[in-house]
Design a protein around this motif. Structure first.
Motif, PDB file in Angstrom:
ATOM      1  N   UNK A  63       0.840  -1.203   0.000  1.00 42.37           N
ATOM      2  CA  UNK A  63       0.000   0.000   0.000  1.00 42.37           C
ATOM      3  C   UNK A  63       0.872   1.249   0.000  1.00 42.37           C
ATOM      4  N   UNK A  64       0.475   2.243  -0.788  1.00 44.00           N
ATOM      5  CA  UNK A  64       1.262   3.474  -0.811  1.00 44.00           C
ATOM      6  C   UNK A  64       0.969   4.314   0.437  1.00 44.00           C
ATOM      7  N   UNK A  65       1.974   5.079   0.884  1.00 45.91           N
ATOM      8  CA  UNK A  65       1.777   5.979   2.017  1.00 45.91           C
ATOM      9  C   UNK A  65       1.270   7.312   1.503  1.00 45.91           C
ATOM     10  N   UNK A  66       0.203   7.842   2.107  1.00 51.34           N
ATOM     11  CA  UNK A  66      -0.263   9.156   1.681  1.00 51.34           C
ATOM     12  C   UNK A  66      -0.147  10.135   2.836  1.00 51.34           C
ATOM     13  N   UNK A  67      -0.046  11.422   2.481  1.00 53.20           N
ATOM     14  CA  UNK A  67       0.075  12.453   3.509  1.00 53.20           C
ATOM     15  C   UNK A  67      -1.240  12.569   4.266  1.00 53.20           C
ATOM     16  N   UNK A  68      -1.188  12.555   5.586  1.00 56.15           N
ATOM     17  CA  UNK A  68      -2.429  12.605   6.355  1.00 56.15           C
ATOM     18  C   UNK A  68      -3.018  14.011   6.453  1.00 56.15           C
ATOM     19  N   UNK A  69      -3.882  14.348   5.503  1.00 54.26           N
ATOM     20  CA  UNK A  69      -4.636  15.600   5.585  1.00 54.26           C
ATOM     21  C   UNK A  69      -6.098  15.257   5.797  1.00 54.26           C
ATOM     22  N   UNK A  70      -6.712  15.944   6.751  1.00 52.26           N
ATOM     23  CA  UNK A  70      -8.082  15.602   7.141  1.00 52.26           C
ATOM     24  C   UNK A  70      -8.868  16.852   7.526  1.00 52.26           C
ATOM     25  N   UNK A  71     -10.181  16.760   7.400  1.00 51.03           N
ATOM     26  CA  UNK A  71     -11.074  17.776   7.943  1.00 51.03           C
ATOM     27  C   UNK A  71     -11.776  17.146   9.133  1.00 51.03           C
ATOM     28  N   UNK A  72     -11.582  17.730  10.309  1.00 52.24           N
ATOM     29  CA  UNK A  72     -12.186  17.157  11.521  1.00 52.24           C
ATOM     30  C   UNK A  72     -13.447  17.934  11.861  1.00 52.24           C
ATOM     31  N   UNK A  73     -14.564  17.235  11.819  1.00 55.74           N
ATOM     32  CA  UNK A  73     -15.826  17.858  12.204  1.00 55.74           C
ATOM     33  C   UNK A  73     -16.371  17.126  13.430  1.00 55.74           C
ATOM     34  N   UNK A  74     -17.486  17.620  13.951  1.00 55.79           N
ATOM     35  CA  UNK A  74     -18.081  16.986  15.125  1.00 55.79           C
ATOM     36  C   UNK A  74     -19.574  16.849  14.944  1.00 55.79           C
ATOM     37  N   UNK A  75     -20.182  16.068  15.828  1.00 61.64           N
ATOM     38  CA  UNK A  75     -21.633  15.938  15.776  1.00 61.64           C
ATOM     39  C   UNK A  75     -22.299  17.150  16.414  1.00 61.64           C
ATOM     40  N   UNK A  76     -21.473  18.031  17.010  1.00 68.73           N
ATOM     41  CA  UNK A  76     -22.004  19.215  17.701  1.00 68.73           C
ATOM     42  C   UNK A  76     -20.812  20.090  18.069  1.00 68.73           C
ATOM     43  N   UNK A  77     -21.097  21.263  18.593  1.00 73.14           N
ATOM     44  CA  UNK A  77     -20.023  22.058  19.178  1.00 73.14           C
ATOM     45  C   UNK A  77     -19.685  21.471  20.558  1.00 73.14           C
ATOM     46  N   UNK A  78     -18.428  21.611  20.965  1.00 74.80           N
ATOM     47  CA  UNK A  78     -18.034  21.161  22.303  1.00 74.80           C
ATOM     48  C   UNK A  78     -17.923  19.660  22.488  1.00 74.80           C
ATOM     49  N   UNK A  79     -17.774  18.911  21.395  1.00 70.42           N
ATOM     50  CA  UNK A  79     -17.724  17.440  21.525  1.00 70.42           C
ATOM     51  C   UNK A  79     -16.296  16.906  21.714  1.00 70.42           C
ATOM     52  N   UNK A  80     -15.285  17.762  21.499  1.00 71.56           N
ATOM     53  CA  UNK A  80     -13.905  17.290  21.656  1.00 71.56           C
ATOM     54  C   UNK A  80     -13.091  17.332  20.371  1.00 71.56           C
ATOM     55  N   UNK A  81     -13.532  18.125  19.394  1.00 69.95           N
ATOM     56  CA  UNK A  81     -12.781  18.226  18.121  1.00 69.95           C
ATOM     57  C   UNK A  81     -11.367  18.748  18.343  1.00 69.95           C
ATOM     58  N   UNK A  82     -11.254  19.821  19.123  1.00 75.88           N
ATOM     59  CA  UNK A  82      -9.927  20.427  19.321  1.00 75.88           C
ATOM     60  C   UNK A  82      -8.996  19.467  20.044  1.00 75.88           C
ATOM     61  N   UNK A  83      -9.513  18.832  21.081  1.00 75.99           N
ATOM     62  CA  UNK A  83      -8.700  17.887  21.855  1.00 75.99           C
ATOM     63  C   UNK A  83      -8.237  16.739  20.960  1.00 75.99           C
ATOM     64  N   UNK A  84      -9.134  16.192  20.169  1.00 76.11           N
ATOM     65  CA  UNK A  84      -8.776  15.061  19.289  1.00 76.11           C
ATOM     66  C   UNK A  84      -7.837  15.502  18.164  1.00 76.11           C
ATOM     67  N   UNK A  85      -8.096  16.665  17.567  1.00 73.86           N
ATOM     68  CA  UNK A  85      -7.260  17.132  16.456  1.00 73.86           C
ATOM     69  C   UNK A  85      -5.829  17.374  16.926  1.00 73.86           C
ATOM     70  N   UNK A  86      -5.694  18.032  18.069  1.00 75.26           N
ATOM     71  CA  UNK A  86      -4.356  18.342  18.596  1.00 75.26           C
ATOM     72  C   UNK A  86      -3.616  17.052  18.956  1.00 75.26           C
ATOM     73  N   UNK A  87      -4.313  16.135  19.614  1.00 75.03           N
ATOM     74  CA  UNK A  87      -3.668  14.876  20.018  1.00 75.03           C
ATOM     75  C   UNK A  87      -3.268  14.064  18.790  1.00 75.03           C
ATOM     76  N   UNK A  88      -4.145  14.063  17.775  1.00 72.67           N
ATOM     77  CA  UNK A  88      -3.831  13.318  16.550  1.00 72.67           C
ATOM     78  C   UNK A  88      -2.640  13.951  15.831  1.00 72.67           C
ATOM     79  N   UNK A  89      -2.623  15.272  15.761  1.00 71.28           N
ATOM     80  CA  UNK A  89      -1.504  15.953  15.089  1.00 71.28           C
ATOM     81  C   UNK A  89      -0.199  15.641  15.810  1.00 71.28           C
ATOM     82  N   UNK A  90      -0.214  15.729  17.121  1.00 66.94           N
ATOM     83  CA  UNK A  90       1.009  15.469  17.886  1.00 66.94           C
ATOM     84  C   UNK A  90       1.465  14.016  17.705  1.00 66.94           C
ATOM     85  N   UNK A  91       0.493  13.105  17.798  1.00 64.49           N
ATOM     86  CA  UNK A  91       0.833  11.683  17.661  1.00 64.49           C
ATOM     87  C   UNK A  91       1.401  11.400  16.272  1.00 64.49           C
TER      88      UNK A  91
END
Ligand SMILES: Nc1ncnc2c1ncn2[C@@H]1O[C@H](COP(=O)(O)OP(=O)(O)OP(=O)(O)O)[C@@H](O)[C@H]1O
Ligand SMILES: [Mg+2]
Length: 250
Positions: free
Chosen positions: A1-29
């Motif tokens: 399988x080829x490796x692709x650059x991880x670019x994503x749009x992170x949305x949520x089912x609502x405001x305040x669901x944890x998008x920022x926390x998940x996006x930051x943790x995913x970016x760092x990881x």
């Protein structure tokens, strides 16, 4: 399988669901795993102007936790004071959201990084300008969508609606992260991830535990970064991106 650059749009089912926390943790990881990703919060509402500029918001948490060092004008090109959907906040402030500025910043970040994680505002149907909304922005950026969902009762409905809306707008939904899973989950929390997978055909890629050390105001990610790697969630996001890329290239 080829490796692709991880670019994503992170949305949520609502405001305040944890998008920022998940996006930051995913970016760092992902960065710790050798994927040089940037972060972006194209439109932030509900932040006050200060004498120095703006009070810190999602963009500051994203850059601080992920360890990215880009100018704030690129990471968060549009800020509005009213804590409302962007189009409504802009109208109230007698302005409009400068989409050209948003897209120029996005393209500049794409040239600076192998991939960019973009955090939307609110949910997928939130309006940005007139009837142009978050789904249109994700499509314009040509990004697959990762959905952050709550674990509690009601999440099946919200998540199915979000998946279907995104798909009907022509977006590819990569997967779902359930954020804030309690230590002792009740019946709804235990059963909703499987129900979401069954109803949508979209995988639940991780279940971020509830962690009272997480504090976005103090830029403290608690154990969310370690969890993102150790639970295998970051790797599952990458694997899922490769599965989709390979399916599309066939
Ligand atoms: N796993 C968790 N455990 C405990 N608290 C959490 C967790 N995830 C997020 N929070 C808290 O919930 C609040 C909302 O999280 P976050 O800011 O990530 O949501 P959001 O979806 O990005 O919101 P917005 O729509 O405003 O951008 C924050 O105060 C954050 O500290
Ligand atoms: Mg946020």
């Amino acid at each position: 399988m080829s490796q692709i650059a991880p670019s994503l749009f992170i949305t949520g089912t609502d405001t305040g669901v944890g998008k920022t926390v998940c996006t930051a943790a995913l970016a760092r990881a992902l960065r710790e795993m050798g994927h040089e990703v940037g972060v972006m919060k194209p439109i932030q509402t509900g932040v006050r102007r200060t004498q120095e500029g703006w009070e810190p918001g999602d963009a500051e948490y994203l850059t601080h936790v992920s360890g990215v060092n880009d100018p704030m004008d690129l990471v968060c090109p549009v800020r509005l004071e009213a804590p409302l959907a962007p189009s409504v906040a802009a109208e109230l402030e007698g302005t409009t959201v400068d989409l050209a500025r948003v897209l120029a910043a996005y393209h500049e970040l794409r040239t600076r990084h192998a991939g960019v994680l973009v955090e939307g505002a609110g949910g997928i149907a939130v309006p940005i300008q007139g009837d142009y909304g978050m789904a249109d922005l994700a499509r314009k950026m040509e990004l697959p969508v990762l959905i952050v969902a709550r674990p509690a009762l009601g999440t099946i409905n919200h998540t199915v609606l979000t998946v279907r809306y995104a798909q009907s707008a022509g977006l590819t939904v990569l997967g779902v992260i359930v954020a804030g899973m309690p230590l002792n989950p009740g019946l709804a929390e235990q059963t909703s991830p499987a129900a979401i997978e069954q109803l949508t055909g979209v995988p639940v890629l991780g279940r971020l535990p509830y962690d009272d050390k997480i504090n976005t105001d103090r830029c403290d990610p608690g154990a969310s970064v370690d969890w993102m790697r150790a639970s295998g969630t970051a790797q599952r996001v990458l694997d899922q991106m490769n599965i989709l890329a390979n399916a599309l290239s066939k």
